[in-house]
Design a protein around this motif. Structure first.
Motif, PDB file in Angstrom:
ATOM      1  N   ALA A  82      -2.488  -1.069   3.276  1.00  0.00           N
ATOM      2  CA  ALA A  82      -2.198   0.359   3.118  1.00  0.00           C
ATOM      3  C   ALA A  82      -1.302   0.899   4.225  1.00  0.00           C
ATOM      4  O   ALA A  82      -0.387   1.684   3.958  1.00  0.00           O
ATOM      5  N   GLU A  83      -1.533   0.483   5.475  1.00  0.00           N
ATOM      6  CA  GLU A  83      -0.718   1.023   6.571  1.00  0.00           C
ATOM      7  C   GLU A  83       0.751   0.629   6.454  1.00  0.00           C
ATOM      8  O   GLU A  83       1.636   1.354   6.903  1.00  0.00           O
ATOM      9  N   TYR A  84       1.042  -0.499   5.812  1.00  0.00           N
ATOM     10  CA  TYR A  84       2.426  -0.901   5.584  1.00  0.00           C
ATOM     11  C   TYR A  84       2.988  -0.243   4.325  1.00  0.00           C
ATOM     12  O   TYR A  84       4.191   0.013   4.234  1.00  0.00           O
ATOM     13  N   MET A  85       2.119   0.046   3.359  1.00  0.00           N
ATOM     14  CA  MET A  85       2.563   0.725   2.140  1.00  0.00           C
ATOM     15  C   MET A  85       3.100   2.118   2.449  1.00  0.00           C
ATOM     16  O   MET A  85       3.930   2.647   1.706  1.00  0.00           O
ATOM     17  N   GLU A  86       2.671   2.708   3.545  1.00  0.00           N
ATOM     18  CA  GLU A  86       3.182   4.025   3.943  1.00  0.00           C
ATOM     19  C   GLU A  86       4.678   3.976   4.263  1.00  0.00           C
ATOM     20  O   GLU A  86       5.352   5.002   4.225  1.00  0.00           O
ATOM     21  N   LEU A  87       5.206   2.791   4.552  1.00  0.00           N
ATOM     22  CA  LEU A  87       6.628   2.627   4.847  1.00  0.00           C
ATOM     23  C   LEU A  87       7.486   2.553   3.589  1.00  0.00           C
ATOM     24  O   LEU A  87       8.716   2.627   3.666  1.00  0.00           O
ATOM     25  N   GLU A 116       9.406   3.784   0.583  1.00  0.00           N
ATOM     26  CA  GLU A 116      10.039   5.077   0.316  1.00  0.00           C
ATOM     27  C   GLU A 116       9.872   5.555  -1.119  1.00  0.00           C
ATOM     28  O   GLU A 116       9.730   6.744  -1.362  1.00  0.00           O
ATOM     29  N   PRO A 120       8.000   6.582  -4.203  1.00  0.00           N
ATOM     30  CA  PRO A 120       6.608   6.968  -4.468  1.00  0.00           C
ATOM     31  C   PRO A 120       5.954   6.156  -5.589  1.00  0.00           C
ATOM     32  O   PRO A 120       4.751   5.900  -5.542  1.00  0.00           O
ATOM     33  N   ARG A 176       4.977   2.915  -4.023  1.00  0.00           N
ATOM     34  CA  ARG A 176       3.902   3.153  -3.056  1.00  0.00           C
ATOM     35  C   ARG A 176       2.554   3.292  -3.758  1.00  0.00           C
ATOM     36  O   ARG A 176       1.510   3.009  -3.178  1.00  0.00           O
ATOM     37  N   TYR A 191       5.185  -8.769   5.085  1.00  0.00           N
ATOM     38  CA  TYR A 191       5.212  -7.312   5.242  1.00  0.00           C
ATOM     39  C   TYR A 191       5.339  -6.878   6.704  1.00  0.00           C
ATOM     40  O   TYR A 191       5.750  -5.755   6.973  1.00  0.00           O
ATOM     41  N   ASN A 219      11.384  -1.956   1.499  1.00  0.00           N
ATOM     42  CA  ASN A 219      12.244  -1.179   0.611  1.00  0.00           C
ATOM     43  C   ASN A 219      13.428  -1.984   0.088  1.00  0.00           C
ATOM     44  O   ASN A 219      14.230  -1.478  -0.687  1.00  0.00           O
TER      45      ASN A 219
END
Length: 183
Positions: free
Chosen positions: A100-105, A107, A109, A112, A137, A143
């Protein structure tokens, strides 16, 4: 006449209750040996054993007689390649969910919002202890991806090899340093 003389190892598969064996053939197509086991990406080891990617997320090693002599249950799904290193350790590719913390990167939506998968590399010793691991990751841009498969299989790696002694390194190409991992 111009073929490299040697053997070819053909992977066996499971098709329902039918197990197609792993077959070792010579240059004339003669079966030299067969293991009545199913598994992907078999690699013949110097000691005559075969290491495979088995079902249920396992990496398996069988002796010449087909007896299971080593197994490792991976944290992610092993796929496409496995190898035995000169130090006796085993390296393989595995699929893993991007945390999840890498999914925040990410762009986009829509991307994501899905379970994005990438690949990792894992090296384990004969005791089943992880001695080295690498996660895509952590090093690659989430992206940047193939638009044809943007929603799930973000990087899909097919092979992994540890570089041996080679003339490119000797000629000054430091990225080809023996021991580096090429995938």
């Amino acid at each position: 006449d111009e073929c490299w003389n040697g053997y070819t190892l053909i992977a066996g598969k499971s098709r329902g209750p039918i197990i197609l064996p792993i077959i070792l053939i010579d240059m004339n197509g003669n079966v030299v040996y067969q293991w009545d086991i199913a598994g992907g990406r078999p690699r013949l080891l110097e000691n005559g054993h075969v290491v495979i990617l088995g079902s249920e997320d396992k990496v398996l090693e069988y002796d010449w007689e087909g007896n299971l002599v080593w197994e490792y249950e991976a944290l992610g799904h092993p796929h496409h390649d496995v190898g035995r290193l000169s130090n006796g350790n085993t390296i393989f590719i595995h699929t893993e969910t991007v945390p999840a913390e890498y999914m925040e990167l990410v762009e986009d939506p829509e991307r994501r919002a899905i379970e994005l998968r990438g690949d990792g590399l894992c090296e384990v010793n004969q005791k089943g202890e992880i001695v080295w691991e690498w996660h895509g990751y952590e090093h690659l841009d989430l992206n940047t991806y193939c638009p044809a498969d943007r929603e799930a299989d973000w990087m899909h790696t097919n092979t992994v090899q540890v570089l041996p002694e080679n003339h490119w390194y000797d000629e000054g190409y430091k990225e080809f340093k023996p021991g580096n991992v090429l995938f």
